[in-house]
Write an enzyme that holds these catalytic residues in place. Structure first.
Site, mmCIF file in Angstrom:
data_model
loop_
_atom_site.group_PDB
_atom_site.id
_atom_site.type_symbol
_atom_site.label_atom_id
_atom_site.label_comp_id
_atom_site.label_asym_id
_atom_site.label_seq_id
_atom_site.Cartn_x
_atom_site.Cartn_y
_atom_site.Cartn_z
ATOM 1 N N GLN A 9 0.849 -1.192 0.000
ATOM 2 C CA GLN A 9 0.000 0.000 0.000
ATOM 3 C C GLN A 9 0.884 1.241 0.000
ATOM 4 O O GLN A 9 1.900 1.301 0.701
ATOM 5 C CB GLN A 9 -0.928 0.014 1.217
ATOM 6 C CG GLN A 9 -1.965 1.124 1.183
ATOM 7 C CD GLN A 9 -2.872 1.080 2.401
ATOM 8 O OE1 GLN A 9 -2.399 1.018 3.534
ATOM 9 N NE2 GLN A 9 -4.173 1.098 2.174
ATOM 10 N N SER A 10 0.489 2.214 -0.796
ATOM 11 C CA SER A 10 1.237 3.461 -0.849
ATOM 12 C C SER A 10 0.264 4.621 -0.750
ATOM 13 O O SER A 10 -0.716 4.690 -1.497
ATOM 14 C CB SER A 10 2.033 3.546 -2.158
ATOM 15 O OG SER A 10 2.808 4.729 -2.192
ATOM 16 N N GLY A 11 0.519 5.516 0.204
ATOM 17 C CA GLY A 11 -0.350 6.662 0.413
ATOM 18 C C GLY A 11 0.409 7.964 0.290
ATOM 19 O O GLY A 11 1.578 7.997 -0.119
ATOM 20 N N SER A 14 2.893 7.725 3.623
ATOM 21 C CA SER A 14 3.633 6.513 3.985
ATOM 22 C C SER A 14 3.500 5.444 2.912
ATOM 23 O O SER A 14 2.576 5.477 2.088
ATOM 24 C CB SER A 14 3.118 5.950 5.313
ATOM 25 O OG SER A 14 3.164 6.913 6.340
ATOM 26 N N VAL A 16 3.497 1.104 2.866
ATOM 27 C CA VAL A 16 3.438 -0.083 3.718
ATOM 28 C C VAL A 16 3.986 -1.278 2.941
ATOM 29 O O VAL A 16 3.600 -1.517 1.791
ATOM 30 C CB VAL A 16 1.996 -0.361 4.186
ATOM 31 C CG1 VAL A 16 1.967 -1.607 5.081
ATOM 32 C CG2 VAL A 16 1.431 0.847 4.930
ATOM 33 N N LYS A 31 5.223 0.066 8.117
ATOM 34 C CA LYS A 31 4.718 1.361 7.667
ATOM 35 C C LYS A 31 5.874 2.356 7.740
ATOM 36 O O LYS A 31 6.290 2.762 8.824
ATOM 37 C CB LYS A 31 3.549 1.814 8.539
ATOM 38 C CG LYS A 31 2.936 3.137 8.100
ATOM 39 C CD LYS A 31 1.752 3.519 8.979
ATOM 40 C CE LYS A 31 1.135 4.832 8.535
ATOM 41 N NZ LYS A 31 -0.020 5.224 9.399
ATOM 42 N N ASP A 133 -11.154 8.339 10.908
ATOM 43 C CA ASP A 133 -11.000 8.027 9.479
ATOM 44 C C ASP A 133 -11.479 6.612 9.190
ATOM 45 O O ASP A 133 -10.812 5.839 8.493
ATOM 46 C CB ASP A 133 -9.542 8.196 9.046
ATOM 47 C CG ASP A 133 -9.388 8.289 7.523
ATOM 48 O OD1 ASP A 133 -10.402 8.585 6.844
ATOM 49 O OD2 ASP A 133 -8.273 8.073 7.024
#
EC number: 2.7.11.1
Length: 369
Positions: A9-11, A14, A16, A31, A133
């Protein structure tokens, strides 16, 4: 010692990674947050929250922190790894695999997910922590079908807040939008300490309801419309005026408009246009009864104080327990009657041919079906 295997996962802030931990002898999630993308205060807040949640008695439905490291360039948080990813991606796969004629082979225990999610939120609130969230992307799924509420980066250790731009827009409570609070709060150099406060726990309850709607239908209740002067939820005024008519138009009518006419049996058309297959919600009538419970207990607009996760849980338990203890045919007819009573909307915004009054209500008992 950790061996990074792949990015999962990429936000914005960050990335992960799935990794193998020789220390814990298990797969973990790393993370990794570059220091230039966040402040020390924000990271300290997230660390403090995760430390509380991951104490000696961590909740089984909250993604725990296993370790934490920092160097000159990065913050590295070691978290539990969930094999099946998040619910948003999981449902997207289920949706692509299923159709009215060939339903998805993936089954999700909706009752278990709701109870575990409520339990995780209640546990956090009991420790003085609001998530802020809650959404399908932050609900992780294990190989056993259990969930873990994750990503506590927006969490706050307070029941009150004056931060009006926190969370994901499609799931945020209405009182957290700038268009629904005093415009003076958003003037340049405004002293935020004097801004009106909203209840962070009640905002979580709203996000819970909006999330469950997405899990049931694969479509958010609202979309966000933005302008230079105001930010608000698109079509929100329609929901505020009559939530049941709004839900009927948004979720029922599209499922009736695919080639069905006035003479088509609504019962059949609804059943054949199911989007997902739930293990414990065998028919669309259960789904829409759950919609009503959420509107009555979680999605209160004008008075957030009326939102109650406890009442929501009690009503859901009552509905399921009542159904399980009754004769199946009698219970099913009751659900049909309840659907007709609750959703017989008569509004000019619903085309006449899609109003319930133009459909024949199934009578399973009388017909001996």
């Amino acid at each position: 010692m950790y061996t990074k295997l792949r990015s999962i996962q990429s936000g914005t802030f960050s990335t992960v990674y799935k990794a193998w931990s020789t220390t814990h002898n298990r797969y973990v999630a790393l993370k990794i947050t570059p220091k230039y993308k966040t402040s020390e205060a924000n990271m300290k807040n997230e660390y403090d929250v995760m430390k509380i949640l991951s104490s000696c008695n961590p909740h089984p439905n909250i993604c725990s922190m296993l370790d934490f490291y920092t160097d000159d360039s990065y913050y590295i948080m070691v978290l539990e790894y969930c094999e099946c990813g998040d619910l948003y991606d999981f449902l997207d796969i289920a949706k692509s695999q299923g159709s009215p004629s060939s339903p998805s082979l993936i089954q999700i225990d909706m009752q278990k997910i709701i109870k575990q999610l409520c339990s995780a939120i209640s546990f956090a609130h009991s420790l003085g922590i609001a998530h802020r969230d809650i959404k399908p992307e932050n609900i992780l799924l294990t190989i056993n079908g259990d969930i873990k509420l994750a990503d506590w980066g927006h969490a706050i250790q307070s029941p009150k807040s004056n931060d009006f731009q926190i969370g994901t827009d499609n799931y945020r409570a209405p009182e957290t939008f700038s268009g629904r609070v005093s415009n003076s709060c958003f003037k340049k150099n405004f002293d935020r300490s004097s801004a009106p406060l909203y209840n962070t726990y009640q905002a979580d309850y709203w996000s819970l309801g909006a999330t469950i709607f997405y899990l049931m239908f694969g479509d958010c209740l609202f979309r966000v419309s933005k302008s230079k002067k105001v930010q608000h939820l698109k079509n929100f005024d329609e929901f505020e005026k009559d939530p049941f008519a709004f839900i009927y138009r948004k979720y029922v009518v599209p499922r009736l408009s695919c080639g069905y006419n006035d003479e088509e049996d609504l019962h059949v058309s609804l059943q054949h246009t199911r989007q997902y297959i739930w293990q414990d919600l065998p028919d669309i009538y259960d789904v829409f009864h759950l919609c009503k419970i959420m509107v009555d207990t979680l999605l209160k607009v004008s008075n957030a104080k009326e939102r109650s996760m406890e009442n929501f849980i009690n009503e859901v338990d009552s509905a399921w327990n009542k159904d399980s203890s009754m004769d199946s045919c009698f219970s099913y007819q009751n659900k049909i009657d309840l659907f007709w009573e609750q959703w017989s909307v008569n509004t000019e915004t619903v085309p006449a041919k899609f109003q319930l009054k133009n459909f024949e209500k199934p009578c399973l008992i009388q017909d001996g079906k």
